[in-house]
Each structure stands twice: as C-alpha cells, then as structure tokens.
Design a protein around this motif. Sequence first.
Motif, PDB file in Angstrom:
ATOM      1  N   HIS A  63       0.801  -1.214   0.000  1.00 30.77           N
ATOM      2  CA  HIS A  63       0.000   0.000   0.000  1.00 30.77           C
ATOM      3  C   HIS A  63       0.842   1.277   0.000  1.00 30.77           C
ATOM      4  O   HIS A  63       0.337   2.348  -0.255  1.00 30.77           O
ATOM      5  CB  HIS A  63      -0.952   0.004   1.195  1.00 30.77           C
ATOM      6  CG  HIS A  63      -0.275   0.089   2.520  1.00 30.77           C
ATOM      7  ND1 HIS A  63       0.329  -0.995   3.098  1.00 30.77           N
ATOM      8  CD2 HIS A  63      -0.089   1.126   3.360  1.00 30.77           C
ATOM      9  CE1 HIS A  63       0.863  -0.634   4.254  1.00 30.77           C
ATOM     10  NE2 HIS A  63       0.622   0.644   4.432  1.00 30.77           N
ATOM     11  N   ARG A  64       2.126   1.156   0.258  1.00 34.17           N
ATOM     12  CA  ARG A  64       2.988   2.346   0.278  1.00 34.17           C
ATOM     13  C   ARG A  64       3.493   2.724  -1.119  1.00 34.17           C
ATOM     14  O   ARG A  64       4.156   3.735  -1.264  1.00 34.17           O
ATOM     15  CB  ARG A  64       4.141   2.131   1.244  1.00 34.17           C
ATOM     16  CG  ARG A  64       3.658   2.131   2.674  1.00 34.17           C
ATOM     17  CD  ARG A  64       4.801   2.258   3.656  1.00 34.17           C
ATOM     18  NE  ARG A  64       4.279   2.389   4.993  1.00 34.17           N
ATOM     19  CZ  ARG A  64       4.193   1.393   5.857  1.00 34.17           C
ATOM     20  NH1 ARG A  64       4.605   0.195   5.525  1.00 34.17           N
ATOM     21  NH2 ARG A  64       3.703   1.594   7.059  1.00 34.17           N
ATOM     22  N   SER A  65       3.205   1.909  -2.109  1.00 32.10           N
ATOM     23  CA  SER A  65       3.561   2.281  -3.476  1.00 32.10           C
ATOM     24  C   SER A  65       2.651   3.437  -3.873  1.00 32.10           C
ATOM     25  O   SER A  65       1.437   3.294  -3.932  1.00 32.10           O
ATOM     26  CB  SER A  65       3.374   1.108  -4.439  1.00 32.10           C
ATOM     27  OG  SER A  65       3.789   1.476  -5.730  1.00 32.10           O
ATOM     28  N   GLY A  66       3.246   4.585  -4.103  1.00 29.82           N
ATOM     29  CA  GLY A  66       2.453   5.779  -4.390  1.00 29.82           C
ATOM     30  C   GLY A  66       2.247   6.047  -5.868  1.00 29.82           C
ATOM     31  O   GLY A  66       1.667   7.059  -6.241  1.00 29.82           O
ATOM     32  N   ALA A  67       2.724   5.160  -6.727  1.00 29.36           N
ATOM     33  CA  ALA A  67       2.594   5.352  -8.172  1.00 29.36           C
ATOM     34  C   ALA A  67       1.151   5.117  -8.608  1.00 29.36           C
ATOM     35  O   ALA A  67       0.469   4.233  -8.088  1.00 29.36           O
ATOM     36  CB  ALA A  67       3.529   4.410  -8.909  1.00 29.36           C
ATOM     37  N   LEU A  68       0.712   5.931  -9.580  1.00 26.87           N
ATOM     38  CA  LEU A  68      -0.658   5.831 -10.099  1.00 26.87           C
ATOM     39  C   LEU A  68      -0.634   5.763 -11.616  1.00 26.87           C
ATOM     40  O   LEU A  68      -0.203   6.712 -12.280  1.00 26.87           O
ATOM     41  CB  LEU A  68      -1.493   7.035  -9.656  1.00 26.87           C
ATOM     42  CG  LEU A  68      -1.731   7.204  -8.167  1.00 26.87           C
ATOM     43  CD1 LEU A  68      -2.381   8.550  -7.883  1.00 26.87           C
ATOM     44  CD2 LEU A  68      -2.591   6.069  -7.625  1.00 26.87           C
ATOM     45  N   LEU A  69      -1.089   4.667 -12.168  1.00 20.14           N
ATOM     46  CA  LEU A  69      -1.209   4.519 -13.617  1.00 20.14           C
ATOM     47  C   LEU A  69      -2.298   5.460 -14.103  1.00 20.14           C
ATOM     48  O   LEU A  69      -3.415   5.463 -13.565  1.00 20.14           O
ATOM     49  CB  LEU A  69      -1.537   3.064 -13.972  1.00 20.14           C
ATOM     50  CG  LEU A  69      -1.710   2.749 -15.449  1.00 20.14           C
ATOM     51  CD1 LEU A  69      -0.429   3.048 -16.228  1.00 20.14           C
ATOM     52  CD2 LEU A  69      -2.097   1.297 -15.646  1.00 20.14           C
ATOM     53  N   LEU A  70      -1.966   6.270 -15.099  1.00 21.59           N
ATOM     54  CA  LEU A  70      -2.882   7.286 -15.637  1.00 21.59           C
ATOM     55  C   LEU A  70      -3.335   8.271 -14.561  1.00 21.59           C
ATOM     56  O   LEU A  70      -4.374   8.909 -14.690  1.00 21.59           O
ATOM     57  CB  LEU A  70      -4.094   6.634 -16.318  1.00 21.59           C
ATOM     58  CG  LEU A  70      -3.788   5.669 -17.452  1.00 21.59           C
ATOM     59  CD1 LEU A  70      -5.053   5.001 -17.947  1.00 21.59           C
ATOM     60  CD2 LEU A  70      -3.059   6.376 -18.598  1.00 21.59           C
ATOM     61  N   GLY A  71      -2.564   8.365 -13.476  1.00 24.70           N
ATOM     62  CA  GLY A  71      -2.896   9.269 -12.383  1.00 24.70           C
ATOM     63  C   GLY A  71      -4.069   8.821 -11.538  1.00 24.70           C
ATOM     64  O   GLY A  71      -4.540   9.567 -10.683  1.00 24.70           O
ATOM     65  N   VAL A  72      -4.546   7.583 -11.750  1.00 25.35           N
ATOM     66  CA  VAL A  72      -5.767   7.119 -11.090  1.00 25.35           C
ATOM     67  C   VAL A  72      -5.600   5.768 -10.395  1.00 25.35           C
ATOM     68  O   VAL A  72      -6.033   5.592  -9.259  1.00 25.35           O
ATOM     69  CB  VAL A  72      -6.923   7.015 -12.120  1.00 25.35           C
ATOM     70  CG1 VAL A  72      -8.187   6.493 -11.483  1.00 25.35           C
ATOM     71  CG2 VAL A  72      -7.174   8.351 -12.795  1.00 25.35           C
ATOM     72  N   PHE A  73      -5.011   4.795 -11.071  1.00 25.03           N
ATOM     73  CA  PHE A  73      -4.983   3.414 -10.595  1.00 25.03           C
ATOM     74  C   PHE A  73      -3.687   3.113  -9.845  1.00 25.03           C
ATOM     75  O   PHE A  73      -2.598   3.297 -10.389  1.00 25.03           O
ATOM     76  CB  PHE A  73      -5.130   2.438 -11.764  1.00 25.03           C
ATOM     77  CG  PHE A  73      -6.375   2.659 -12.569  1.00 25.03           C
ATOM     78  CD1 PHE A  73      -7.609   2.250 -12.091  1.00 25.03           C
ATOM     79  CD2 PHE A  73      -6.316   3.294 -13.798  1.00 25.03           C
ATOM     80  CE1 PHE A  73      -8.762   2.470 -12.825  1.00 25.03           C
ATOM     81  CE2 PHE A  73      -7.455   3.510 -14.546  1.00 25.03           C
ATOM     82  CZ  PHE A  73      -8.695   3.097 -14.056  1.00 25.03           C
ATOM     83  N   ALA A  74      -3.806   2.649  -8.606  1.00 23.50           N
ATOM     84  CA  ALA A  74      -2.641   2.296  -7.800  1.00 23.50           C
ATOM     85  C   ALA A  74      -1.903   1.127  -8.452  1.00 23.50           C
ATOM     86  O   ALA A  74      -2.527   0.141  -8.854  1.00 23.50           O
ATOM     87  CB  ALA A  74      -3.070   1.919  -6.381  1.00 23.50           C
ATOM     88  N   VAL A  75      -0.590   1.264  -8.590  1.00 25.16           N
ATOM     89  CA  VAL A  75       0.225   0.192  -9.171  1.00 25.16           C
ATOM     90  C   VAL A  75       1.504   0.018  -8.368  1.00 25.16           C
ATOM     91  O   VAL A  75       1.925   0.906  -7.635  1.00 25.16           O
ATOM     92  CB  VAL A  75       0.578   0.455 -10.656  1.00 25.16           C
ATOM     93  CG1 VAL A  75      -0.645   0.351 -11.544  1.00 25.16           C
ATOM     94  CG2 VAL A  75       1.292   1.776 -10.855  1.00 25.16           C
ATOM     95  N   SER A  76       2.081  -1.138  -8.527  1.00 22.16           N
ATOM     96  CA  SER A  76       3.381  -1.471  -7.963  1.00 22.16           C
ATOM     97  C   SER A  76       4.096  -2.312  -9.014  1.00 22.16           C
ATOM     98  O   SER A  76       3.513  -2.669 -10.047  1.00 22.16           O
ATOM     99  CB  SER A  76       3.219  -2.264  -6.665  1.00 22.16           C
ATOM    100  OG  SER A  76       2.629  -3.528  -6.928  1.00 22.16           O
ATOM    101  N   ILE A  77       5.347  -2.631  -8.749  1.00 21.59           N
ATOM    102  CA  ILE A  77       6.069  -3.497  -9.683  1.00 21.59           C
ATOM    103  C   ILE A  77       5.352  -4.831  -9.804  1.00 21.59           C
ATOM    104  O   ILE A  77       5.131  -5.341 -10.912  1.00 21.59           O
ATOM    105  CB  ILE A  77       7.533  -3.669  -9.225  1.00 21.59           C
ATOM    106  CG1 ILE A  77       8.252  -2.324  -9.307  1.00 21.59           C
ATOM    107  CG2 ILE A  77       8.243  -4.736 -10.053  1.00 21.59           C
ATOM    108  CD1 ILE A  77       9.619  -2.291  -8.649  1.00 21.59           C
TER     109      ILE A  77
END
Length: 155
Positions: free
Chosen positions: A54-68
């Motif tokens: 949950h600490r992965s702060g990256a957002l695909l298209l600025g909306v969807f939470a993603v991680s590696i």
Amino acid sequence: MSKRDRDRLAAAGGTAPVVQIAAMVIGAVFLVFGVAGFIPGITSDYDELSWAGHRSGALLLGVFAVSILHNLVHLAFGVAGLVFARSAATAKTYLLWGGAGYALLWLYGLAIDHHGPLNFVPVNSADNWLHLGLAVTMIASGVLLGRLAIQPDRP
C-alpha cells in the motif's frame, strides 16, 4: 462447421471465433497497461513505485494504484490471454477464470483497508471499479462468445 474445424481454421490463419479475438484483445490490453505501469509520465509519482504494498504511491494514468508486482501481474495476464486465445475452448477458459479472478480481486479490494498491510497488491477505489468491470466483461464474454464458438453444427 464443428468446433474442432473452427479451431483448425483459426490456427491456419482463417477467421477465428470471436471468443478467441476477445481473449486476444483483452490480453493485448493487459500487456499495454502492464508496460505503461513502468513508464514515467503515464504512471504519475513514478519515483514512488515500489515492489508491492500500500505504500507504493505510483498511479497509472494518475488514477490506478500500481506497484512493480501489480505491473508484472498485468504483463503475465496479458501473455496468458494471447496464449489461451489459440483455441476457442482455452479462450473461453481464460475469460471465465480470469473474470472470476477479477471478481475475487474486487471483493478483496472491498474487504481490506486500502492503507493497511493487507493491501499488498496495491488497490484503491478506482482499481476496485475497474476490477468489477473486468470481471463482468470477461465472464459475460466467456459465456456469450464462448457459446457462439461451440454451437453444434446446424444443417
């Protein structure tokens, strides 16, 4: 034309049953989004992309939470879609079981605290809606298009 004949036709470069095309398209879309999750700009806050959790702060298209991990799962699911699209029967299986998996992921996203340690995927509210849409689309495609691909021969 029998199901076996349609599968052979598709393998020989003829017109594939629409269930195979659906699995191929869905698989290709997963590949695109799996790769996009690793591209800064398409994925905002890319410097916060972490392996998982949950600490992965990256957002695909600025909306969807993603991680590696999340991106790698999308890539694997995309490859599976292309592999399973090789026959109508396996394409239907991919759509039905993949849809069931996304239904479970939707329920998981509803049940957990998005800011807690159980959110290892990670997911957020936008992901939950997307997972529900994927589940419905994939299951409906598997049922409806799969039925078309395996209808018995008609005179």
